[in-house]
Design a protein around this motif. Sequence first.
Motif, PDB file in Angstrom:
ATOM      1  N   VAL A 100     -12.299 -26.958  -2.929  1.00 44.14           N
ATOM      2  CA  VAL A 100     -11.691 -28.262  -3.167  1.00 44.14           C
ATOM      3  C   VAL A 100     -10.266 -28.280  -2.627  1.00 44.14           C
ATOM      4  N   ILE A 101      -9.864 -29.449  -2.123  1.00 49.43           N
ATOM      5  CA  ILE A 101      -8.482 -29.682  -1.703  1.00 49.43           C
ATOM      6  C   ILE A 101      -8.156 -31.151  -1.938  1.00 49.43           C
ATOM      7  N   GLY A 102      -6.878 -31.442  -2.052  1.00 52.07           N
ATOM      8  CA  GLY A 102      -6.440 -32.820  -2.171  1.00 52.07           C
ATOM      9  C   GLY A 102      -6.338 -33.478  -0.817  1.00 52.07           C
ATOM     10  N   VAL A 103      -6.468 -34.790  -0.798  1.00 52.78           N
ATOM     11  CA  VAL A 103      -6.291 -35.531   0.456  1.00 52.78           C
ATOM     12  C   VAL A 103      -4.846 -35.367   0.922  1.00 52.78           C
ATOM     13  N   ASP A 104      -3.909 -35.420   0.000  1.00 49.43           N
ATOM     14  CA  ASP A 104      -2.495 -35.140   0.264  1.00 49.43           C
ATOM     15  C   ASP A 104      -1.917 -35.906   1.460  1.00 49.43           C
ATOM     16  N   GLY A 105      -2.331 -37.151   1.615  1.00 50.24           N
ATOM     17  CA  GLY A 105      -1.793 -37.973   2.690  1.00 50.24           C
ATOM     18  C   GLY A 105      -2.227 -37.553   4.084  1.00 50.24           C
ATOM     19  N   GLN A 106      -3.222 -36.682   4.173  1.00 48.19           N
ATOM     20  CA  GLN A 106      -3.705 -36.188   5.465  1.00 48.19           C
ATOM     21  C   GLN A 106      -5.222 -36.348   5.587  1.00 48.19           C
ATOM     22  N   PRO A 107      -5.721 -37.559   5.464  1.00 50.05           N
ATOM     23  CA  PRO A 107      -7.180 -37.724   5.483  1.00 50.05           C
ATOM     24  C   PRO A 107      -7.826 -37.312   6.801  1.00 50.05           C
ATOM     25  N   ASP A 108      -7.134 -37.461   7.908  1.00 48.75           N
ATOM     26  CA  ASP A 108      -7.743 -37.140   9.206  1.00 48.75           C
ATOM     27  C   ASP A 108      -8.086 -35.663   9.357  1.00 48.75           C
ATOM     28  N   THR A 109      -7.384 -34.789   8.664  1.00 51.19           N
ATOM     29  CA  THR A 109      -7.639 -33.350   8.777  1.00 51.19           C
ATOM     30  C   THR A 109      -8.380 -32.794   7.570  1.00 51.19           C
ATOM     31  N   LEU A 110      -8.827 -33.651   6.699  1.00 50.88           N
ATOM     32  CA  LEU A 110      -9.455 -33.238   5.447  1.00 50.88           C
ATOM     33  C   LEU A 110     -10.620 -32.274   5.667  1.00 50.88           C
ATOM     34  N   ALA A 111     -11.533 -32.610   6.542  1.00 53.26           N
ATOM     35  CA  ALA A 111     -12.716 -31.775   6.760  1.00 53.26           C
ATOM     36  C   ALA A 111     -12.337 -30.401   7.287  1.00 53.26           C
ATOM     37  N   ASP A 112     -11.433 -30.334   8.241  1.00 50.82           N
ATOM     38  CA  ASP A 112     -11.020 -29.050   8.803  1.00 50.82           C
ATOM     39  C   ASP A 112     -10.283 -28.206   7.771  1.00 50.82           C
ATOM     40  N   ARG A 113      -9.419 -28.842   6.979  1.00 51.79           N
ATOM     41  CA  ARG A 113      -8.656 -28.094   5.982  1.00 51.79           C
ATOM     42  C   ARG A 113      -9.556 -27.507   4.899  1.00 51.79           C
ATOM     43  N   VAL A 114     -10.512 -28.285   4.414  1.00 55.82           N
ATOM     44  CA  VAL A 114     -11.384 -27.775   3.354  1.00 55.82           C
ATOM     45  C   VAL A 114     -12.348 -26.720   3.891  1.00 55.82           C
ATOM     46  N   ARG A 115     -12.729 -26.807   5.165  1.00 58.73           N
ATOM     47  CA  ARG A 115     -13.574 -25.764   5.772  1.00 58.73           C
ATOM     48  C   ARG A 115     -12.835 -24.420   5.798  1.00 58.73           C
ATOM     49  N   GLU A 116     -11.543 -24.446   6.049  1.00 62.27           N
ATOM     50  CA  GLU A 116     -10.750 -23.210   6.039  1.00 62.27           C
ATOM     51  C   GLU A 116     -10.704 -22.606   4.639  1.00 62.27           C
ATOM     52  N   VAL A 117     -10.550 -23.444   3.631  1.00 59.55           N
ATOM     53  CA  VAL A 117     -10.474 -22.954   2.253  1.00 59.55           C
ATOM     54  C   VAL A 117     -11.805 -22.359   1.806  1.00 59.55           C
ATOM     55  N   VAL A 118     -12.906 -22.997   2.158  1.00 61.93           N
ATOM     56  CA  VAL A 118     -14.217 -22.526   1.689  1.00 61.93           C
ATOM     57  C   VAL A 118     -14.547 -21.151   2.267  1.00 61.93           C
ATOM     58  N   LYS A 119     -14.010 -20.815   3.420  1.00 62.98           N
ATOM     59  CA  LYS A 119     -14.267 -19.501   4.027  1.00 62.98           C
ATOM     60  C   LYS A 119     -13.776 -18.370   3.134  1.00 62.98           C
ATOM     61  N   GLY A 120     -12.727 -18.608   2.352  1.00 63.27           N
ATOM     62  CA  GLY A 120     -12.174 -17.575   1.495  1.00 63.27           C
ATOM     63  C   GLY A 120     -12.866 -17.428   0.149  1.00 63.27           C
ATOM     64  N   GLY A 121     -13.819 -18.287  -0.120  1.00 64.32           N
ATOM     65  CA  GLY A 121     -14.507 -18.249  -1.406  1.00 64.32           C
ATOM     66  C   GLY A 121     -15.698 -17.300  -1.407  1.00 64.32           C
ATOM     67  N   SER A 122     -16.200 -17.085  -2.596  1.00 65.48           N
ATOM     68  CA  SER A 122     -17.386 -16.246  -2.772  1.00 65.48           C
ATOM     69  C   SER A 122     -18.582 -17.128  -3.098  1.00 65.48           C
ATOM     70  N   PRO A 123     -19.777 -16.687  -2.751  1.00 60.95           N
ATOM     71  CA  PRO A 123     -20.975 -17.450  -3.091  1.00 60.95           C
ATOM     72  C   PRO A 123     -21.026 -17.748  -4.594  1.00 60.95           C
ATOM     73  N   GLY A 124     -21.413 -18.965  -4.917  1.00 53.83           N
ATOM     74  CA  GLY A 124     -21.558 -19.376  -6.301  1.00 53.83           C
ATOM     75  C   GLY A 124     -20.275 -19.820  -6.969  1.00 53.83           C
ATOM     76  N   THR A 125     -19.179 -19.874  -6.215  1.00 54.71           N
ATOM     77  CA  THR A 125     -17.880 -20.230  -6.801  1.00 54.71           C
ATOM     78  C   THR A 125     -17.310 -21.490  -6.176  1.00 54.71           C
ATOM     79  N   VAL A 126     -16.328 -22.068  -6.864  1.00 49.87           N
ATOM     80  CA  VAL A 126     -15.571 -23.196  -6.371  1.00 49.87           C
ATOM     81  C   VAL A 126     -14.137 -22.697  -6.184  1.00 49.87           C
ATOM     82  N   THR A 127     -13.659 -22.697  -4.950  1.00 50.62           N
ATOM     83  CA  THR A 127     -12.320 -22.206  -4.601  1.00 50.62           C
ATOM     84  C   THR A 127     -11.376 -23.374  -4.404  1.00 50.62           C
ATOM     85  N   GLY A 128     -10.098 -23.120  -4.655  1.00 50.56           N
ATOM     86  CA  GLY A 128      -9.096 -24.132  -4.356  1.00 50.56           C
ATOM     87  C   GLY A 128      -8.491 -24.758  -5.579  1.00 50.56           C
TER      88      GLY A 128
END
Length: 128
Positions: A100-128
């Motif tokens: 999960v990530i906030g939109v934080d005034g940057q909606p155009d990069t939302l998909a790319d930013r959250v994809r980076e965060v999910v890479k650091g997570g473990s299966p079965g978990t919610v990161t961020g």
Amino acid sequence: MATLPWSTDLRSLLAEAANCDQGAACLFAIEDGIPEAARAGYAALVIAYARDGEPVTIFDDGAALLLIKNGGVASARIAGERIMSEMHRLGLQSTLRAAVIGVDGQPDTLADRVREVVKGGSPGTVTG
């Protein structure tokens, strides 16, 4: 896969994100070992477990991006954990991860930013 019933195209989801004061996103990414043929089923489950008014975009790799329009990251985390709990009931929690990530005034990069965060997570978990 972006044509699953009730899914929203990315452009529309990002336009909605731009209009959210307290918006956040939750991305569900499927583990690489899951066959391509099974990925649409995962995306359909995310859509089924999303609440009314929570748009979901499905990417070609089967990842599902859920927009939470109100409540920020805390609400997105609750939604992510709610959906992950349902996946656990089906025995699927170890085959996907969420972030999960906030939109934080940057909606155009939302998909790319959250994809980076999910890479650091473990299966079965919610990161961020």
